[in-house]
Every structure is written in structure tokens, then in C-alpha cells.
Design an enzyme around this catalytic site. Structure first.
Site, PDB file in Angstrom:
ATOM      1  N   CYS A 110       0.837  -1.209   0.000  1.00 32.99           N
ATOM      2  CA  CYS A 110       0.000   0.000   0.000  1.00 32.99           C
ATOM      3  C   CYS A 110       0.872   1.260   0.000  1.00 32.99           C
ATOM      4  O   CYS A 110       1.457   1.589  -1.026  1.00 32.99           O
ATOM      5  CB  CYS A 110      -0.976  -0.039   1.170  1.00 32.99           C
ATOM      6  N   HIS A 214      -3.702  -5.177   0.846  1.00 37.78           N
ATOM      7  CA  HIS A 214      -3.126  -5.544   2.143  1.00 37.78           C
ATOM      8  C   HIS A 214      -3.183  -7.067   2.357  1.00 37.78           C
ATOM      9  O   HIS A 214      -4.071  -7.573   3.048  1.00 37.78           O
ATOM     10  CB  HIS A 214      -3.875  -4.828   3.275  1.00 37.78           C
ATOM     11  N   GLU A 216      -1.366  -8.906   4.218  1.00 33.78           N
ATOM     12  CA  GLU A 216      -1.139  -9.313   5.610  1.00 33.78           C
ATOM     13  C   GLU A 216      -2.446  -9.504   6.361  1.00 33.78           C
ATOM     14  O   GLU A 216      -2.507 -10.281   7.334  1.00 33.78           O
ATOM     15  CB  GLU A 216      -0.249  -8.287   6.325  1.00 33.78           C
TER      16      GLU A 216
END
Length: 240
Positions: A110, A214, A216
């Protein structure tokens, strides 16, 4: 075999009586699940210590967060840019450039993608909703972070395609900025349906990848996204 050490950038959070160094635990967990040793890199003003940090780690993960200040790419901010941290920009740009020069594997997520693009001479749309015609949804602020939100198209001749073995995947999305002018020496490896750049990679380096979503936040519910972190860890193991 020793596990490679992956440095993760952090941000400062001001609370009533103290300032804390923070980052989402999901970055830490994802690196650990991928077989790496996550180490947090605090935001410091001691740029002379950057070389020592680079010596300590085997790979670098540039995390998400505030907008990068538009002055870094020669523009004044428009009204939609409301949260910047020039100290973080300065620190992470120097950290990235030192890691890049050392041929260290780098993954930008990002803000991390945007920082890579700016560091290498590119620019950003400060707000895609104001500056891009017919843009679709990219800032799903009221959606759970682990829900998939929109699809992206991946270029087949890319490291990203090698990682996912697919030219189309669904991702989450929490951004209002995006790459405008691509940095020299990089190529676009994924776009959203209407053309927003979702991933870039260096044409020459073994592993310098930036992605706009994202992963994660997806690794626990959508296990295929751990592949990104395994790719970073595996490259760090080979190179270092």
C-alpha cells in the site's frame, strides 16, 4: 537452515501521555508464518544508523499507513490529503534507497508501493476519486479487513504471476491514492478493472515488488496470500 530476518517499518502513534511505535500485528504474523524472523524498525531521526539496520536484516517490508507527502514528488497537497508524516517519509525513503542499493529483497504494501514509486522518480494520484475518471471502489473503510473487495488482473510475465500462478485474483482494498507516473526502471504487473495500478516490480532487481492491497490482513482467512510473504522470505534466504 537459519531463518532470514525481515525488517518491518512502523509508524508513531501519539496518545495522551506517550508516543508509541506501532504496526499491525498481521504483518508480523504473516512474516512469521512464511518462515521469517520479523523485526520492527522504529521511526528514528538518526539517518546515520540506517546502514546498521540494513546490516541487521535480510529483507525489507515497507508497511502501509499515512499518505506520502506530495512535496516528495513536486506537488502541493490537495484538500483530500489530510494525514502525512514528513519525518516518516524522510526516514523510509533513505531506508529503502539503502536497501535497494544493497540488492536486498523488498516488498512494499500500500503506502510501501507508493513510497517505492516516489523513491525511484514516479508520482501519485493524490486522490483517485478526484483525479481519475470513472474510478471504481478502492477505499472499503467499513468492510472487514479480511474480506475480498475487488479483482485485479495480473500480467503473466511477472514475479507476481509466478507467485500466484493466476492472471486474476480478488483482493481487499483500503487506499485513496495510487501510482500516476510509473518510476523509470519499473513495470506495471497488475491493474484493477478500470486501470488503477495495483502492483509494480523492478525490471532488473531480483525482488523489488510493490502491491496496493493488504495481503497481511488476508493470510489467516485466505491462505494463498501467504505466498507473497514466502516469496520475500525465500528470496531473502537465498540472497543473504
Amino acid at each position: 537452515m537459519d531463518k532470514p530476518v525481515i525488517g518491518i517499518t512502523t509508524f508513531c502513534a501519539k496518545e495522551p501521555r506517550k508516543v508509541y511505535t506501532k504496526v499491525s500485528y498481521n504483518y508480523i504474523n504473516s512474516v512469521s508464518l512464511a518462515g521469517g524472523i520479523p523485526v520492527l524498525i522504529p521511526l528514528l531521526n538518526k539517518t546515520e544508523d540506517i546502514e546498521r539496520y540494513i546490516e541487521l536484516i535480510d529483507g525489507l517490508l515497507l508497511s502501509g499507513g499515512e499518505d506520502v507527502c506530495p512535496r516528495e514528488y513536486g506537488e502541493n497537497p490537495i484538500k483530500e490529503v489530510t494525514m502525512i508524516n514528513p519525518d516518516r517519509d524522510e526516514w523510509e525513503l533513505k531506508l529503502y534507497k539503502k536497501a535497494y542499493k544493497s540488492n536486498m529483497p523488498i516488498l512494499g504494501i500500500c503506502r510501501g508501493l507508493q513510497l517505492i514509486n516516489i523513491a525511484e522518480g514516479g508520482s501519485l494520484y493524490q486522490d483517485i476519486y478526484q483525479q481519475v475518471n470513472d474510478v471504481l471502489g478502492h477505499l472499503s473503510s467499513d468492510t472487514e479487513i479480511y474480506h475480498l473487495y475487488h479483482s485485479i488482473e495480473i500480467e503473466e510475465k511477472s514475479k507476481l504471476f509466478d507467485i500466484f500462478s493466476s492472471n486474476r485474483i480478488d483482493v481487499n482494498s483500503y487506499h485513496h491514492q495510487a501510482v500516476k507516473d510509473l518510476a523509470p526502471g519499473f513495470k506495471v504487473t497488475a491493474r484493477s478493472e478500470e486501470g488503477i495500478i495495483e502492483a509494480i516490480e523492478d525490471k532488473e532487481k531480483n525482488f523489488v515488488i510493490g502491491i496496493q492491497w493488504h495481503p497481511e490482513d488476508l493470510t489467516m482467512q485466505h491462505s494463498e496470500f501467504i505466498k507473497l510473504f514466502k516469496a520475500l522470505v525465500d528470496k531473502a534466504r537465498i540472497v543473504y
